[in-house]
Write a protein that holds these residues in place. Structure first.
Motif, mmCIF file in Angstrom:
data_model
loop_
_atom_site.group_PDB
_atom_site.id
_atom_site.type_symbol
_atom_site.label_atom_id
_atom_site.label_comp_id
_atom_site.label_asym_id
_atom_site.label_seq_id
_atom_site.Cartn_x
_atom_site.Cartn_y
_atom_site.Cartn_z
ATOM 1 N N PRO A 259 -3.362 10.059 1.603
ATOM 2 C CA PRO A 259 -2.965 10.006 0.195
ATOM 3 C C PRO A 259 -1.759 10.910 -0.081
ATOM 4 O O PRO A 259 -1.710 12.056 0.359
ATOM 5 C CB PRO A 259 -4.210 10.505 -0.544
ATOM 6 C CG PRO A 259 -5.345 10.217 0.387
ATOM 7 C CD PRO A 259 -4.789 10.419 1.759
ATOM 8 N N GLY A 260 -0.775 10.377 -0.793
ATOM 9 C CA GLY A 260 0.393 11.139 -1.172
ATOM 10 C C GLY A 260 1.418 11.326 -0.063
ATOM 11 O O GLY A 260 2.460 11.954 -0.292
ATOM 12 N N GLN A 261 1.163 10.789 1.120
ATOM 13 C CA GLN A 261 2.109 10.989 2.221
ATOM 14 C C GLN A 261 3.236 9.958 2.195
ATOM 15 O O GLN A 261 3.074 8.843 1.705
ATOM 16 C CB GLN A 261 1.381 10.943 3.563
ATOM 17 C CG GLN A 261 0.464 12.129 3.791
ATOM 18 C CD GLN A 261 -0.010 12.223 5.223
ATOM 19 O OE1 GLN A 261 -0.163 11.232 5.932
ATOM 20 N NE2 GLN A 261 -0.258 13.449 5.676
ATOM 21 N N TRP A 262 4.377 10.378 2.739
ATOM 22 C CA TRP A 262 5.547 9.513 2.833
ATOM 23 C C TRP A 262 5.844 9.233 4.308
ATOM 24 O O TRP A 262 5.870 10.151 5.132
ATOM 25 C CB TRP A 262 6.769 10.173 2.210
ATOM 26 C CG TRP A 262 6.758 10.215 0.713
ATOM 27 C CD1 TRP A 262 5.754 9.811 -0.118
ATOM 28 C CD2 TRP A 262 7.808 10.694 -0.133
ATOM 29 N NE1 TRP A 262 6.108 10.001 -1.426
ATOM 30 C CE2 TRP A 262 7.363 10.548 -1.462
ATOM 31 C CE3 TRP A 262 9.070 11.241 0.105
ATOM 32 C CZ2 TRP A 262 8.150 10.924 -2.559
ATOM 33 C CZ3 TRP A 262 9.861 11.611 -0.975
ATOM 34 C CH2 TRP A 262 9.399 11.450 -2.295
ATOM 35 N N LEU A 263 6.089 7.972 4.606
ATOM 36 C CA LEU A 263 6.531 7.538 5.923
ATOM 37 C C LEU A 263 7.967 7.033 5.794
ATOM 38 O O LEU A 263 8.246 6.192 4.943
ATOM 39 C CB LEU A 263 5.623 6.426 6.454
ATOM 40 C CG LEU A 263 6.135 5.627 7.661
ATOM 41 C CD1 LEU A 263 6.256 6.521 8.895
ATOM 42 C CD2 LEU A 263 5.226 4.436 7.944
ATOM 43 N N MET A 264 8.854 7.558 6.623
ATOM 44 C CA MET A 264 10.236 7.084 6.653
ATOM 45 C C MET A 264 10.458 6.318 7.950
ATOM 46 O O MET A 264 10.191 6.843 9.042
ATOM 47 C CB MET A 264 11.206 8.262 6.576
ATOM 48 C CG MET A 264 12.673 7.906 6.766
ATOM 49 S SD MET A 264 13.384 7.062 5.333
ATOM 50 C CE MET A 264 13.466 8.422 4.157
ATOM 51 N N ILE A 265 10.937 5.067 7.835
ATOM 52 C CA ILE A 265 11.270 4.254 9.004
ATOM 53 C C ILE A 265 12.768 3.981 8.974
ATOM 54 O O ILE A 265 13.275 3.368 8.031
ATOM 55 C CB ILE A 265 10.468 2.939 9.010
ATOM 56 C CG1 ILE A 265 8.971 3.243 9.199
ATOM 57 C CG2 ILE A 265 10.969 2.021 10.121
ATOM 58 C CD1 ILE A 265 8.083 2.020 9.135
ATOM 59 N N GLN B 70 0.477 12.728 -7.254
ATOM 60 C CA GLN B 70 -0.694 12.042 -7.786
ATOM 61 C C GLN B 70 -1.398 11.190 -6.729
ATOM 62 O O GLN B 70 -2.366 10.498 -7.025
ATOM 63 C CB GLN B 70 -0.274 11.159 -8.966
ATOM 64 C CG GLN B 70 0.271 11.949 -10.155
ATOM 65 C CD GLN B 70 0.905 11.051 -11.200
ATOM 66 O OE1 GLN B 70 0.529 9.887 -11.362
ATOM 67 N NE2 GLN B 70 1.893 11.575 -11.920
ATOM 68 N N GLY B 71 -0.871 11.230 -5.493
ATOM 69 C CA GLY B 71 -1.538 10.535 -4.390
ATOM 70 C C GLY B 71 -0.926 9.226 -3.965
ATOM 71 O O GLY B 71 -1.443 8.571 -3.051
ATOM 72 N N MET B 72 0.183 8.797 -4.594
ATOM 73 C CA MET B 72 0.794 7.530 -4.208
ATOM 74 C C MET B 72 1.463 7.648 -2.848
ATOM 75 O O MET B 72 2.235 8.567 -2.602
ATOM 76 C CB MET B 72 1.831 7.064 -5.243
ATOM 77 C CG MET B 72 2.352 5.654 -4.965
ATOM 78 S SD MET B 72 3.677 5.142 -6.088
ATOM 79 C CE MET B 72 5.082 6.031 -5.371
ATOM 80 N N GLN B 73 1.160 6.732 -1.962
ATOM 81 C CA GLN B 73 1.781 6.687 -0.647
ATOM 82 C C GLN B 73 3.083 5.888 -0.724
ATOM 83 O O GLN B 73 3.167 4.901 -1.460
ATOM 84 C CB GLN B 73 0.834 6.048 0.367
ATOM 85 C CG GLN B 73 -0.454 6.829 0.560
ATOM 86 C CD GLN B 73 -1.510 6.025 1.278
ATOM 87 O OE1 GLN B 73 -1.723 4.858 0.986
ATOM 88 N NE2 GLN B 73 -2.194 6.648 2.225
#
Length: 216
Positions: free
Chosen positions: A26-32, A184-187
């Motif tokens: 939750p709340g994490q960001w992945l960059m590709i 707020q937890g948005m991925q």
């Protein structure tokens, strides 16, 4: 929790992109990151439900396999493609109401409040709120496309080069909003040819895609 098991886009049961295993909290960001032709946008479209895929995509315990884009949206997964996805004759206020969906009630008090909050966050749009999208600049159309996807506060957003064509003030407005939603937890799954410097400090996972091959 977002989980990918042997995930790969496919056509007629075949794929040229290496399968991917990943967990995103939750709340994490992945960059590709990947150059044009790397398969970057193909992966984004498969995650969003616009293309078929092999393997598992599990979001908050729900298996997304065989779900189309509309069904994934209903589960809280939304997508902003790299091209500016706007309605030419609708102004920003109307776009934001469309983004909220019918469940909120068209131009209800609750919907009007949400729309006003977004416009206050994004002065770039607020000053152009009454203009049809076809009269907005490319950068203004880009931020409108992202805002339309975010106004409903999805639990996961897939962004394909969201900063493309944005001036510095608009980039800052959008990043600050995304950071609030992160809290707020948005991925968020970012797809970029070259990662924006101001975004990288907030990224939890960074992957590179080159001719269908993954690397860290």
């Amino acid at each position: 929790m977002l989980k990918l098991n042997r995930f790969t886009p496919c056509q007629n049961g075949r794929s040229w992109i290496e399968p991917l295993d990943l967990e995103l909290g939750p709340g994490q960001w992945l960059m590709i990151q990947g150059r044009n032709g790397s398969g970057r946008s193909t992966v984004a479209q498969a995650l969003a439900g616009h293309l078929d895929h092999l393997g598992e995509f599990i979001f908050d315990g729900t298996l997304m396999l065989r779900m189309n884009a509309q069904q994934r949206y209903a589960c809280g997964v939304t997508y902003v493609p790299e091209h500016r996805d706007v309605f030419a004759d609708l102004n920003p206020v109307e776009h934001l109401h469309v983004g909220l969906g019918l469940d909120v009630g068209w131009h209800s008090a609750a919907a009007n409040h949400c729309v006003q909050e977004v416009l206050e966050r994004l002065p770039t749009l607020q000053k152009r709120h009454s203009l049809a999208a076809k009269h907005l600049s490319g950068g203004e159309q880009q931020i409108l496309s992202v805002a339309t996807a975010l106004v409903s506060q999805p639990r996961c957003v897939i962004l394909d080069e969201p900063f493309e064509g944005l001036a510095s003030p608009a980039r800052t407005e959008l990043l600050n909003w995304l950071l609030d939603l992160k809290g707020q937890g948005m991925q968020t799954i970012w797809f970029e040819q070259s990662a924006p410097a101001e975004v990288l400090p907030h990224v939890n996972h960074l992957l590179f895609l080159n001719q269908g091959i993954w690397s860290k």
